[in-house]
Design an enzyme around this catalytic site. Sequence first.
Site, PDB file in Angstrom:
ATOM      1  N   GLU A  12     -22.417  94.088 -93.442  1.00 15.47           N
ATOM      2  CA  GLU A  12     -22.211  95.495 -93.822  1.00 15.47           C
ATOM      3  C   GLU A  12     -22.941  96.384 -92.833  1.00 15.47           C
ATOM      4  O   GLU A  12     -23.351  95.941 -91.767  1.00 15.47           O
ATOM      5  CB  GLU A  12     -22.725  95.720 -95.246  1.00 15.47           C
ATOM      6  CG  GLU A  12     -24.193  95.327 -95.431  1.00 15.47           C
ATOM      7  CD  GLU A  12     -24.720  95.649 -96.820  1.00 15.47           C
ATOM      8  OE1 GLU A  12     -24.763  96.840 -97.155  1.00 15.47           O
ATOM      9  OE2 GLU A  12     -25.096  94.706 -97.559  1.00 15.47           O
TER      10      GLU A  12
ATOM     11  N   ASP B 175     -27.392  90.196-108.076  1.00 12.15           N
ATOM     12  CA  ASP B 175     -27.891  89.754-106.777  1.00 12.15           C
ATOM     13  C   ASP B 175     -29.269  90.362-106.573  1.00 12.15           C
ATOM     14  O   ASP B 175     -29.531  91.498-106.960  1.00 12.15           O
ATOM     15  CB  ASP B 175     -26.932  90.151-105.651  1.00 12.15           C
ATOM     16  CG  ASP B 175     -26.704  91.651-105.555  1.00 12.15           C
ATOM     17  OD1 ASP B 175     -27.457  92.331-104.821  1.00 12.15           O
ATOM     18  OD2 ASP B 175     -25.763  92.143-106.206  1.00 12.15           O
TER      19      ASP B 175
ATOM     20  N   ASP C  13     -23.579  88.294 -95.990  1.00 16.77           N
ATOM     21  CA  ASP C  13     -23.619  89.730 -96.276  1.00 16.77           C
ATOM     22  C   ASP C  13     -23.459  90.453 -94.943  1.00 16.77           C
ATOM     23  O   ASP C  13     -24.364  90.459 -94.107  1.00 16.77           O
ATOM     24  CB  ASP C  13     -24.965  90.061 -96.935  1.00 16.77           C
ATOM     25  CG  ASP C  13     -25.147  91.545 -97.232  1.00 16.77           C
ATOM     26  OD1 ASP C  13     -24.258  92.342 -96.879  1.00 16.77           O
ATOM     27  OD2 ASP C  13     -26.196  91.902 -97.812  1.00 16.77           O
TER      28      ASP C  13
END
Length: 271
Positions: free
Chosen positions: A161, A70, A159
């Site tokens: 987090e 990534d 994503d």
Amino acid sequence: MPVHRSRIHALATAGAVLLALLSLPHPAGAAGSSPTAPPRGSAHMGMGVLDHDGQDGLPTARSTQTEGVDVSSHQGNVAWTTLWNSGVRWAYAKATEGTYYTNPYHSQQYGGSYDVGMIRGAYHFGTPDTASGSAQADYFVARGGAWSADGRTLPGVLDIEWNPYGDACYGKSQSAMVSWIRDFLDRYRERTGRSAVIYTATSWWKQCTGDYAGFASTTPLWIARYASTAGELPAGWSTYTMWQYTSTGPTVGDHDRFNGTVDRVRALATG
């Protein structure tokens, strides 16, 4: 004692500059950010993993798993041929963040991985304190996060987090965070016909969603853990689809494993 005119002019100029700086616009939600926080737009997958979860070894090679990477603007223009020759067969490139940032290297990263033969996808760094989940899903889809049925484009990734700009959970309660994530996932599915993948770490998921299990039946999991095993997964998931296992791998740093052969990667791309 008289004050010299040049000194008065200098003080007036400095005051005007300070007022101009204070009047500059700030992204929504930035007011609560730490003074040492990185600039908005610089977040990337796994940014908080080492600080919060640490690192504990590396996994052993498995023939039933497929190597991937990534990337984001931190890697700049990526040496895709080098990665392909080393055995990497899939890649995700950051496309967007919030509703205020688009990765300037996305075209080279997203297109370059495809050009060498990889199965590729795009990810969005969610910032739940700056805009709704549906607004961010729309922004993502319009700027590189859409899906196409070409057999080599993977569904988009959320994503979600630790907040690198302030409070770890973006100032949201656990129930509010679950609602925000659901809003993003529902809108992405509505726009593309595909279920987005969730990228997260188990410790963050427990802290900020209360270990919510309700997405597991329809949403693939990309787990972040820098260790010899993927470890405990968030509630509801009995297995992971992808695993980010290091931030110090060859060429680009972030390396990942797909939990299956390249045929399974292709199956996820196909839908």
